[in-house]
Motif scaffolding. Structure first.
Motif, mmCIF file in Angstrom:
data_model
loop_
_atom_site.group_PDB
_atom_site.id
_atom_site.type_symbol
_atom_site.label_atom_id
_atom_site.label_comp_id
_atom_site.label_asym_id
_atom_site.label_seq_id
_atom_site.Cartn_x
_atom_site.Cartn_y
_atom_site.Cartn_z
ATOM 1 N N ARG A 57 0.811 -1.228 0.000
ATOM 2 C CA ARG A 57 0.000 0.000 0.000
ATOM 3 C C ARG A 57 0.838 1.268 0.000
ATOM 4 N N ALA A 58 2.157 1.141 0.268
ATOM 5 C CA ALA A 58 3.024 2.332 0.329
ATOM 6 C C ALA A 58 3.164 2.921 -1.073
ATOM 7 N N ARG A 59 2.793 4.211 -1.228
ATOM 8 C CA ARG A 59 2.905 4.857 -2.539
ATOM 9 C C ARG A 59 3.871 6.031 -2.537
ATOM 10 N N TYR A 60 4.075 6.639 -1.374
ATOM 11 C CA TYR A 60 4.952 7.816 -1.294
ATOM 12 C C TYR A 60 5.893 7.677 -0.112
ATOM 13 N N VAL A 61 7.039 8.339 -0.253
ATOM 14 C CA VAL A 61 8.002 8.405 0.840
ATOM 15 C C VAL A 61 8.047 9.864 1.306
ATOM 16 N N SER A 119 8.133 14.959 -0.330
ATOM 17 C CA SER A 119 7.670 13.606 -0.626
ATOM 18 C C SER A 119 8.046 13.249 -2.055
ATOM 19 N N ILE A 120 8.299 11.970 -2.259
ATOM 20 C CA ILE A 120 8.536 11.439 -3.614
ATOM 21 C C ILE A 120 7.710 10.152 -3.730
ATOM 22 N N LEU A 133 6.675 6.013 5.111
ATOM 23 C CA LEU A 133 5.997 5.550 3.901
ATOM 24 C C LEU A 133 4.494 5.666 4.106
ATOM 25 N N VAL A 134 3.835 6.225 3.102
ATOM 26 C CA VAL A 134 2.411 6.545 3.241
ATOM 27 C C VAL A 134 1.671 6.177 1.955
ATOM 28 N N SER A 135 0.346 6.157 2.036
ATOM 29 C CA SER A 135 -0.446 5.903 0.827
ATOM 30 C C SER A 135 -0.841 7.217 0.157
ATOM 31 N N SER A 136 -0.775 8.332 0.906
ATOM 32 C CA SER A 136 -1.133 9.640 0.355
ATOM 33 C C SER A 136 -0.380 10.720 1.129
#
Ligand SMILES: Nc1nc2c(c(=O)[nH]1)N[C@H]1C(S)=C(S)[C@@H](COP(=O)(O)O)O[C@H]1N2
Ligand SMILES: [Mo]
Length: 257
Positions: free
Chosen positions: A158-162, A180-181, A231-234
Motif C-alpha cells: 500500500r506504500a505509494r509515497y516516501v 515527498s517522492i 511511507l504513506v499511501s497519500s
C-alpha cells in the motif's frame, strides 16, 4: 540534451533571462553553462546502451560530470543552519545520537544511526543540482541508495509515497520543511541519502547529517536535515496537503528536469 533543453525552458517559464540569471549565480555560473557537447559526452561514457534507450522514461538517469567540473564552493540555499535546539545539540556531538526513523507502511520499522548508513554499500555521483530559481551547481555526493535503505524495512504494497521530515522550522513558526517522492523515484538508481559532499562529511550548510539527492528533479525536492522517513499511501494529510513545503506555496509536486 533533453535535460538541458528542459532547464532552458524552465528559465523561460520563470521569465529569467540569461543576464538576470548570471547576476545571481556567482561561482556556479561557469559550471551551469557547460557546453552541451561536454555534458552529452560525459553521460555517454557512463550510460549503458540499455539505459540510454530509456532516456525519456521516468527511470532515465541524470548525466554524470567529472571531478574537474565540481564547483569550488557549492552554492547553498534555503535553510543553512536549522533553528532547532534538539538538532543543534545532536550536531554538537557530531550526530552520534542522531537516528533516522524509517516507519509508516513498512513491515519492519527501523532506526538507523549515521554509522549504520555509512556501513551500507554507497554510491558516489558527480551530478548537477538545478534550483527552480535558475541556478545550477555540480557536486559529488556519496551515500546509500534509498532503495537499499527501504529494502531493510520492507515497504508494504500500500506504500505509494516516501515522506521526508526535516529538522528546520520554516518562517519562524511550527512548520518544518518536508518533502515527498513516489516509490518509483525512491527506487531510482540515483536516489541517495547523501552523507558526504565532495568526499567530506556533509556540512550543516548542505543538510547534515543526511540529505536526499535525486538525479532528475529540482533542488527543492532534495530535503536537507532529514530526521524521519515515513511511507504513506497519500501525502494529503501532511502540511497543506500538496506534498512538500514549497509545493504548499504553489510549486509543482513532481518537479522533473
Ligand atoms: N530541509 C530543507 N531542505 C531543503 C531546503 C530547505 O530550506 N530546508 N531548500 C531546498 C532548496 S530550494 C534547494 S535549491 C536545496 C539547496 O541545497 P543546497 O543548500 O545544498 O544547495 O535544498 C532544498 N532542500
Ligand atoms: Mo531551490
Amino acid at each position: 540534451m533533453s535535460k538541458i533543453i528542459s532547464v532552458r525552458r524552465r528559465r523561460v517559464i520563470l521569465g529569467l533571462g540569461a543576464g538576470a540569471g548570471s547576476l545571481l549565480l556567482g561561482g556556479c555560473d561557469r559550471l551551469s553553462n557547460l557546453p552541451r557537447t561536454q555534458s552529452v559526452l560525459g553521460s555517454a561514457q557512463w550510460l549503458t546502451r540499455a539505459v540510454q534507450r530509456t532516456l525519456v522514461s521516468r527511470d532515465a538517469v541524470a548525466p554524470q560530470f567529472t571531478r574537474a567540473d565540481i564547483a569550488p564552493v557549492f552554492r547553498a540555499n534555503g535553510t543553512t543552519d536549522p533553528n532547532n535546539t534538539e538538532y543543534q545539540s545532536l550536531a554538537g556531538d557530531g550526530f552520534r545520537d542522531w537516528r533516522l526513523r524509517v516507519d509508516g507502511l513498512v513491515e519492519s520499522p527501523k532506526s538507523f544511526s549515521l554509522d549504520d548508513l555509512r556501513s551500507m554499500p554507497a554510491q558516489t555521483q558527480i551530478t548537477r543540482h538545478d534550483c527552480v530559481e535558475g541556478w545550477s551547481c555540480i557536486g559529488q555526493w556519496t551515500g546509500p541508495l534509498l532503495r537499499d535503505v527501504l529494502a531493510r524495512v520492507i515497504p508494504k504494497p500500500r506504500a505509494r509515497y516516501v515522506m521526508f521530515f526535516c529538522a528546520d522550522p520554516m518562517d519562524g513558526g511550527g512548520d518544518y520543511y518536508y518533502e515527498s517522492i513516489d516509490m518509483r523515484t525512491a527506487a531510482h538508481s540515483q536516489t541517495l541519502l547523501a552523507y558526504a559532499l565532495n568526499g567530506e562529511t556533509l556540512p550543516i550548510t548542505y543538510g547534515a547529517p543526511i540529505r536526499l539527492r535525486l538525479g532528475r528533479q529540482l533542488g527543492y525536492k532534495m530535503a536537507k536535515y532529514v530526521m524521519h522517513i515515513q511511507l504513506v499511501s497519500s501525502y494529503r494529510p501532511f502540511g497543506q496537503g500538496y506534498g512538500g513545503y514549497w509545493e504548499d506555496q504553489g510549486y509543482t509536486w513532481y518537479a522533473g528536469i
